[in-house]
Every structure is written in C-alpha cells, then in structure tokens.
Design an enzyme around this catalytic site. Structure first.
Site, mmCIF file in Angstrom:
data_model
loop_
_atom_site.group_PDB
_atom_site.id
_atom_site.type_symbol
_atom_site.label_atom_id
_atom_site.label_comp_id
_atom_site.label_asym_id
_atom_site.label_seq_id
_atom_site.Cartn_x
_atom_site.Cartn_y
_atom_site.Cartn_z
ATOM 1 N N GLU A 95 48.389 47.706 45.746
ATOM 2 C CA GLU A 95 46.987 47.823 45.295
ATOM 3 C C GLU A 95 46.063 47.102 46.261
ATOM 4 O O GLU A 95 46.383 46.008 46.741
ATOM 5 C CB GLU A 95 46.841 47.126 43.942
ATOM 6 C CG GLU A 95 46.922 48.036 42.769
ATOM 7 C CD GLU A 95 46.523 47.307 41.492
ATOM 8 O OE1 GLU A 95 47.084 47.663 40.471
ATOM 9 O OE2 GLU A 95 45.683 46.383 41.514
ATOM 10 N N CYS A 108 39.777 42.872 48.564
ATOM 11 C CA CYS A 108 40.724 42.006 47.867
ATOM 12 C C CYS A 108 42.115 42.512 48.240
ATOM 13 O O CYS A 108 42.533 43.569 47.762
ATOM 14 C CB CYS A 108 40.459 42.096 46.366
ATOM 15 S SG CYS A 108 41.610 41.157 45.386
ATOM 16 N N CYS A 115 54.931 40.126 41.934
ATOM 17 C CA CYS A 115 54.786 38.666 42.086
ATOM 18 C C CYS A 115 55.822 37.965 41.218
ATOM 19 O O CYS A 115 56.122 38.414 40.110
ATOM 20 C CB CYS A 115 53.382 38.224 41.672
ATOM 21 S SG CYS A 115 53.098 36.467 41.977
ATOM 22 N N CYS A 119 52.396 34.476 35.919
ATOM 23 C CA CYS A 119 51.249 33.948 35.143
ATOM 24 C C CYS A 119 51.015 34.871 33.943
ATOM 25 O O CYS A 119 50.994 36.089 34.089
ATOM 26 C CB CYS A 119 50.004 33.880 36.016
ATOM 27 S SG CYS A 119 50.244 32.911 37.497
ATOM 28 N N CYS A 122 48.342 37.858 33.757
ATOM 29 C CA CYS A 122 48.249 38.726 34.935
ATOM 30 C C CYS A 122 49.212 39.910 34.850
ATOM 31 O O CYS A 122 50.417 39.720 34.607
ATOM 32 C CB CYS A 122 48.546 37.876 36.176
ATOM 33 S SG CYS A 122 48.744 38.848 37.664
ATOM 34 N N CYS A 340 44.148 42.602 38.314
ATOM 35 C CA CYS A 340 45.074 42.751 39.438
ATOM 36 C C CYS A 340 46.417 43.293 38.964
ATOM 37 O O CYS A 340 47.000 42.796 38.014
ATOM 38 C CB CYS A 340 45.202 41.362 40.069
ATOM 39 S SG CYS A 340 46.730 41.010 40.841
#
Ligand code: SF4
Length: 348
Positions: A95, A108, A115, A119, A122, A340
């Site tokens: 992305e 961005c 990831c 978190c 997210c 995100c």
C-alpha cells in the site's frame, strides 16, 4: 554488486556507473540510465532508447530491470487522497498513499509488507509480517504516486505498512535516494516508529554514517501516557518500556541535534481524557519535542471508538496550557479505508 536480477531504482549515480562498467559499457551509460529513471521517470529498461538496443537486451537477459511496481487497485477519496495497491515481483501487495494539499504532495510509504509489531489499533498489524521491502520497492512507490498525481511528491513520511526500524538499512538507503536523487530535502522526510529495542541509537548512528547527518524528522508513536495503557495497545511495549524509549529519544536528540515528534492516537474513552493529557505533559515536559494528535481510524477487527471533537479540543488545550507544542493531524481519505493496511487486507 551482483548484477544479475538487479533493480536499478534506489541506486546512486556512481552505483549505476559501476553497473554499466561491469556490464561492458562506459560509465557514461550509467549516467544516462540515472537521468532517464530519476529525471524522466522511465519504468522499463527497453524504454531507455538512448542506450544501444543490443545492450538493453543483454541487461534484460541478466534480469536487470528498473524495478517499477504494478498498480492493481486505486482508491480516490473526496479530499483528493489517493491510495494505491501495488504488486511486487513475488506477488505481494504494497500500500502507498498520496496526500495532496495546495502546496505539497506527501507520500506515505510502506517499509515492509505487513508488520510484526501487532499494534492493536492497526489493520496492518493484524496479518503479521510477510517481509521487508527492498530500497527499489520503496522508491517505486514514489514513482507510482507521481504517475497517479502527475506531479512529484514533495514530502515523504514512512508511516505506511511496517516498522521502519526493523528495516533500517533499506530505509536509510531510500532516504539517501529521496534526498540526493529525487531532490527531497531531508527535513521533508519523516520516519515514524513505535520503538524497537536498541534500534533508535542505531538509527541515529547509521543515519550519520550513511547520510552525513540525520536531518529527517523522527516521529515516535507513544499512543499512551503510561506504561500500563501502552502495553495494552502495543505488545512490544512490554519489553521496551516507556522509560527506556524516552531515554533512547533523549540520546537520539543529543546525537542528531534534531527534536523528536511524538505521535498520539486518540482512542475514544480510552486515552483521550484530560487526565491522560496531564500524564502525557509530565512525560514529554522538558523535551525538545512536538506532539501530534491523531484521531483513531476505525478498523473492522477492533471496537475502539473515534474520540469526540470536544475531547480532542480539551486534550489539546490541556497540553498547550502545560506548555507542550501540539498539533492535531486531520485524518485524510477517511471515506476510503484510510487506516494503514486496510486496502491490502481487502485483497488478501
Ligand atoms: S502501527 Fe505501525 S508498527 Fe504498529 S502494527 Fe501498524 S504498521 Fe506495525
């Protein structure tokens, strides 16, 4: 440098000159490639028509390519924000987002596919990590956004998918390329992190080695004003306590001479009360810093709430009363899966 299966995006002029020499041509051919990929934005070796056809074919036989990424989906928000889904050579999805204002175009960029930090608020963290991005794949995002907007990004933020401090080498190489080859001042580049143990001092030291100085902005995501709440939101905070993180931030400021930005995502009824603002002010008081508040963007996997406007203003006011430099970053592209990692998750 191994010159089979090589991507050219992200390489400096002298590296491209060396590649030309290693492949039987003069350094001048490397300078031509440099001009055509960075100044003209050419995405295929075969389109660099200034190079002899026979040599272009021999580069392609060695699988030397520019390294552009294929766009497979595009979403445009009412505010003009464009989110692209790009496909890598190994069919992974990346992305990247372009955020326009009148005077600037911010890209961005993602630094990893997925990831590992997990978190809770997210979308990217929900699917785990596939792999880190190569420099060419980070720079290719710039050209994809440039094509979508028909103008070059003026600012870069490493706030897309992934934790940049788990891919420091490629992130710093990309910053070098953005700065030297694509003319984006280091001060227009931001690296955002939730913090990874031992990596902040390393970032500062390697940045000075690699770039001469670390003039880009470091944005550290706190998201909570105390250890208990931070651990509930960011699993890695258990190993890397707020005290240690702030100590490393001080060291980074000392090393680089740059102030640090602190990011704080406001989650309704969880960390958005005036008492939390007080705690946050105690934490960052005396720091050369700036606090950026962000309102939570809902994701389907969690039940967190966006904070009310009233709460946001009260939180800001209290920080200002306590002498903390603060700003509120408006969510852009909220109508199009703004958080995100959301667009990618719709496709996997
Ligand atoms: S917020 Fe950043 S570090 Fe945390 S899971 Fe998402 S992409 Fe990873």
């Amino acid at each position: 440098m191994e010159s089979h299966n090589l991507k050219l995006l992200g390489l400096s002029q002298s590296q491209l000159e060396n590649i030309a020499i290693q492949n039987g041509e003069s350094a001048f051919r490397g300078r031509q490639i440099y001009q055509w990929i960075y100044r003209r934005g050419i995405s295929k070796i075969d389109d660099i028509t200034v190079l002899p056809k026979k040599w272009r074919n021999s580069l392609l036989e060695k699988r030397i390519t520019v390294g552009a990424l294929k766009e497979i989906n595009r979403l445009k928000s009412e505010d003009g924000t464009i989110k692209l889904l790009l496909q890598s050579e190994d069919n992974e999805l990346i992305e990247t987002v372009g955020i326009p204002t009148r005077n600037r175009l911010t890209i961005c960029v993602s630094s990893q596919i997925g990831c590992s930090m997990g978190c809770r608020f997210c979308a990217t963290g929900k699917g785990g990590l596939q792999r880190s991005l190569k420099t060419s794949e980070i720079i290719a995002q710039f050209f994809a956004i440039k094509k979508a907007f028909k103008r070059a990004p003026s600012h870069v933020v490493f706030m897309g998918m992934g934790e940049p401090l788990l891919n420091i080498g490629q992130v710093l190489e990309s910053i070098r390329c953005f700065n030297k080859d694509l003319d984006i001042g280091q001060r227009r580049i931001t690296v955002s992190t939730v913090g990874v143990i031992n990596q902040l001092p390393k970032l500062g030291e390697l940045a000075i080695d690699c770039l001469g100085s670390a003039q880009f902005t470091l944005a550290v995501s706190l998201h909570a004003p105390n250890q208990e709440l931070r651990e509930a939101l960011i699993p890695s905070a258990k190993q890397y306590t707020l005290d240690c993180l702030l100590k490393d931030c001080r060291h980074y400021i000392h090393l680089t001479g740059r102030r640090v930005s602190f990011e704080y995502i406001l989650l309704g009824d969880l960390n958005d009360q005036v008492e939390h603002a007080e705690e946050l002010a105690n934490l960052v008081g005396g720091f050369q810093s700036h606090v950026n508040l962000i309102a939570y963007n809902p994701i389907v996997e969690e039940t967190f709430q966006r904070p009310s406007k009233n709460r946001i203003y009260k939180f800001m006011d209290r920080l200002e009363e306590r002498g903390v430099a603060v700003s509120f970053r408006k969510s852009r592209g909220l109508d199009k899966n703004a958080a995100c990692g959301q667009l990618r998750r719709l496709h996997i």
